[in-house]
Design an enzyme around this catalytic site. Sequence first.
Site, PDB file in Angstrom:
ATOM      1  N   ASP A  13       0.857  -1.180   0.000  1.00 30.74           N
ATOM      2  CA  ASP A  13       0.000   0.000   0.000  1.00 30.74           C
ATOM      3  C   ASP A  13       0.897   1.235   0.000  1.00 30.74           C
ATOM      4  O   ASP A  13       2.094   1.154   0.325  1.00 30.74           O
ATOM      5  CB  ASP A  13      -0.903  -0.031   1.237  1.00 30.74           C
ATOM      6  CG  ASP A  13      -1.936   1.086   1.229  1.00 30.74           C
ATOM      7  OD1 ASP A  13      -2.484   1.379   0.152  1.00 30.74           O
ATOM      8  OD2 ASP A  13      -2.178   1.677   2.293  1.00 30.74           O
ATOM      9  N   ASP A  15      -0.279   5.023   1.011  1.00 31.04           N
ATOM     10  CA  ASP A  15      -0.521   5.912   2.154  1.00 31.04           C
ATOM     11  C   ASP A  15      -0.475   5.129   3.462  1.00 31.04           C
ATOM     12  O   ASP A  15      -1.160   4.110   3.614  1.00 31.04           O
ATOM     13  CB  ASP A  15      -1.884   6.594   2.011  1.00 31.04           C
ATOM     14  CG  ASP A  15      -1.912   7.563   0.840  1.00 31.04           C
ATOM     15  OD1 ASP A  15      -1.069   8.473   0.812  1.00 31.04           O
ATOM     16  OD2 ASP A  15      -2.766   7.406  -0.051  1.00 31.04           O
ATOM     17  N   ASP A 209      -1.280  -0.863   6.049  1.00 36.10           N
ATOM     18  CA  ASP A 209      -1.449  -0.257   7.369  1.00 36.10           C
ATOM     19  C   ASP A 209      -2.871  -0.397   7.882  1.00 36.10           C
ATOM     20  O   ASP A 209      -3.175   0.068   8.974  1.00 36.10           O
ATOM     21  CB  ASP A 209      -1.073   1.228   7.334  1.00 36.10           C
ATOM     22  CG  ASP A 209      -2.082   2.065   6.553  1.00 36.10           C
ATOM     23  OD1 ASP A 209      -2.396   1.684   5.399  1.00 36.10           O
ATOM     24  OD2 ASP A 209      -2.567   3.079   7.090  1.00 36.10           O
TER      25      ASP A 209
END
Length: 262
Positions: A13, A15, A209
């Site tokens: 990922d 961000d 995250d």
Amino acid sequence: MAERKPISSWLTDMDGVLIHEGTPIPGADAFIKRLRDSGLPFLVLTNNSIYTARDLHARLQRMGLDVPVENIWTSALATAQFLDDQRPGGTAYVIGEAGLTTALHDIGYVLTDHDPDYVVLGETRTYSFEALTKAIRLINGGARFICTNPDETGPSAEGPLPATGSVAALITKATGKAPYFAGKPNPLMMRTGLNAIGAHSESSAMIGDRMDTDVLAGLEAGMQTFLVLTGLTTVADIDKYPFRPSTVVDSIADLVDLVDLG
């Protein structure tokens, strides 16, 4: 349980893993450099459909992260791939930005508000009441409802912003029609991404995250999953979910040495 194969391809990922509010997370540059030096297939993924892969390449490069255009995979690209498979050369009424409209143009779709095959909802910072009203009427008239991603909020320097999932809920409430979400946690986004780089799930890893999108998508696609704690999920959050990541680490810096240089 059978022992997992060594990791020979990586998906991560963007961000919360590589960058946070426009700033690289420490270790991100070393991780990307290690991936490029290794020659292993890899993708940087984002559920955000606002930007094209070229836009994101330029934005990351300005931050010191050199990710080639062909190694960037967005929910807009996954949505376009899905529509091209489902109904090649179709038509769509689109609410979104250049990342989504460009992806649909590139597969030969015609963007129209006249009896479209699909209403496609993506991310934009300027959702208009007029556009949403038109989308609702088109869906009620028979257009199929597609959404790039289910994220209900997105980050900004001022705090959370309503995102695609929240706006999709409004349209669903008005039409009684739920959308098909192409982005994470739909494993479709992972599988189309893996296909794009010629990788296999049993020897691939997903870094994220968020438990509810990144880890879940990686898990359902059959990949090893790494949760980093530099984004939205804390250690205390993990036990709230009925599934777990394969490994939890503090940040992307902890994964640099796991990339096999061969």
